[in-house]
Structures are given as C-alpha cells and as structure tokens.
Design a protein around this motif. Structure first.
Motif, short mmCIF file in Angstrom:
data_model
loop_
_atom_site.label_atom_id
_atom_site.label_comp_id
_atom_site.label_asym_id
_atom_site.label_seq_id
_atom_site.Cartn_x
_atom_site.Cartn_y
_atom_site.Cartn_z
N ALA A 66 25.45 5.61 14.64
CA ALA A 66 24.53 6.20 13.66
C ALA A 66 25.07 6.02 12.24
CB ALA A 66 24.32 7.68 13.96
N GLN A 67 26.38 6.16 12.07
CA GLN A 67 26.99 5.98 10.76
C GLN A 67 26.84 4.54 10.29
OE1 GLN A 67 28.44 8.36 8.80
NE2 GLN A 67 28.56 6.78 7.23
N VAL A 68 27.07 3.57 11.19
CA VAL A 68 26.93 2.16 10.83
C VAL A 68 25.47 1.87 10.45
CG1 VAL A 68 26.97 -0.19 11.77
CG2 VAL A 68 28.90 1.36 12.17
N ALA A 69 24.53 2.37 11.24
CA ALA A 69 23.12 2.15 10.93
C ALA A 69 22.76 2.77 9.58
CB ALA A 69 22.24 2.74 12.04
N GLY A 70 23.26 3.96 9.31
CA GLY A 70 23.00 4.60 8.03
C GLY A 70 23.60 3.81 6.88
N GLU A 72 24.14 0.59 6.86
CA GLU A 72 23.35 -0.63 6.70
C GLU A 72 22.05 -0.34 5.94
OE1 GLU A 72 22.85 -2.11 10.67
OE2 GLU A 72 24.85 -2.99 10.72
N ARG A 73 21.40 0.79 6.26
CA ARG A 73 20.18 1.16 5.53
C ARG A 73 20.48 1.39 4.05
NH1 ARG A 73 19.29 4.14 10.24
NH2 ARG A 73 20.05 6.05 9.24
N THR A 74 21.58 2.06 3.79
CA THR A 74 21.97 2.32 2.40
C THR A 74 22.26 1.02 1.66
OG1 THR A 74 22.91 4.46 3.03
CG2 THR A 74 23.66 3.53 0.95
N ALA A 75 22.98 0.12 2.30
CA ALA A 75 23.30 -1.16 1.67
C ALA A 75 22.03 -1.97 1.40
CB ALA A 75 24.25 -1.96 2.55
N GLU A 76 21.10 -1.97 2.34
CA GLU A 76 19.84 -2.69 2.16
C GLU A 76 19.03 -2.09 1.02
OE1 GLU A 76 16.92 -5.32 2.22
OE2 GLU A 76 18.77 -5.49 3.36
N LYS A 77 19.00 -0.79 0.95
CA LYS A 77 18.27 -0.12 -0.14
C LYS A 77 18.91 -0.47 -1.48
CE LYS A 77 16.17 4.11 -1.50
NZ LYS A 77 15.07 4.77 -0.95
N ARG A 78 20.25 -0.47 -1.54
CA ARG A 78 20.93 -0.84 -2.78
C ARG A 78 20.63 -2.29 -3.17
NH1 ARG A 78 26.70 2.12 -1.72
NH2 ARG A 78 26.01 4.18 -2.33
N ARG A 79 20.62 -3.20 -2.18
CA ARG A 79 20.28 -4.60 -2.47
C ARG A 79 18.87 -4.70 -3.03
NH1 ARG A 79 23.35 -5.89 2.02
NH2 ARG A 79 21.63 -5.61 3.43
#
Length: 193
Positions: A66-70, A72-79
C-alpha cells in the motif's frame, strides 16, 4: 472471567465463517484475534504460539504494498503537475510553437479516420482547409477521408491539389513528396493518368 474472544459470536457458536463475524444478522470482517485467544486456523493452540507471526508478516507486506502504491500515485501526480506547470510557463513566455495547433488539428483528423468517424473527419479536414490555407494538410486529410470511404476519384482530386500546392511552394518540399502523391493518384485514378 469473560474470554477475550467472547466478542466473536461466530466462533462462539462454531459457525464456520472464516475471518468474519455475525453481528445483527450481517456478516462483517472479523477483528484481529487477541494474543491469548485460540488460533483461527483451528489448531487449538493460542494465537501467539501459532499464526501470529505469519499474520503480522502478511500484514506488514500488505502495508508495504500500500505504501509503494501510494508513493507511485504521489510521484505520478507530481510528474503531472510538473508537466502542467512547464506547459503554463512555456505558454506565458511565448515559446510555444504556432504549429502545435495545426499539428493537433491535423492529427485529430487522422484519429477520427482511424476510429471510423468519417463524417466528423471530413468536417475537421474541411476546417483545416479554412483555418490553414498556407499548408496542404487539409487537402491531404480530405483525400484520406475519401480514400477510406472508397471514393477513389475524389481522393485522387484532393491529392492532385496537394501536388499543385507543393509545386507552387517547391522550396518547402522535396521531390520525393511529389512522387509519393503522384503514385497515390495513379493508383486511385488510373484512367485519368
């Protein structure tokens, strides 16, 4: 003394609902058993001596996923936000190329053709002719629409207009381009050749 497992009505009544508890007629997920309760696997041992370590390891693994998925979502949103910011800065600085609108409109016609939306593609191609008369894209895309419909003579006529345009603006195009369109015309309308 009341056992810690008295809350678990399902196991108290020996109804087999693995990892669930029956409350007011509803089956709900069962809370984690206490360390000194009997193990849920049915071994008869205390939970702490049986499955506690395995369950905690599985729980840690799920939390890590869950932490890794979160992350990844955060990194994608930042990109995504970075790309939007860069686009806005480019637009504000005036460094955006004017051809972008033409390319988007021209590629949009191709997308409509590939999607089989030929009426919409024809409208968009005719719009290209009006908005961008300084380039042959409108005639080319209209020819593609006619070709897709099987209207070979109309497609050939559009491609002839592209050839005429290229000849009028010979400095902007190479001879190979004219040869490509000439071959298309010959294939689509051999009687006129």
């Amino acid at each position: 003394m009341v056992s810690n497992s008295s809350w678990n009505l399902v196991s108290a009544s020996r109804v087999a609902y693995k990892d669930n508890v029956l409350l007011n007629g509803w089956v709900t997920p069962m809370a984690k058993p206490g360390r000194n309760d009997r193990c849920h696997c049915g071994s008869g041992k205390k939970y702490k001596a049986c499955c506690l370590t395995k369950d905690e390891a599985a729980e840690r693994q799920e939390l890590a996923k869950a932490q890794v998925a979160g992350d990844e979502r955060t990194a994608e949103k930042r990109r995504s936000l970075r790309e939007v910011r860069e686009a806005m800065l480019a637009k504000l600085s005036g460094s955006e190329e004017p051809e972008d609108d033409l390319d988007a409109a021209s590629n949009g016609v191709i997308a409509l053709i590939r999607a089989g939306k030929l009426d919409a593609a024809e409208v968009a191609a005719r719009d290209l002719l009006v908005r961008y008369p300084e380039v042959p894209d409108g005639w080319d895309r209209l020819g593609m629409v006619h070709e897709k419909r099987g209207e070979n003579r109309q497609a050939a006529d559009c491609y002839r207009k592209v050839i005429d345009f290229i000849r009028e603006h010979a400095d902007d195009f190479d001879a190979v381009t004219i040869d490509d369109y000439t071959a298309r015309v010959a294939k689509l309308d051999p009687a006129a050749g």
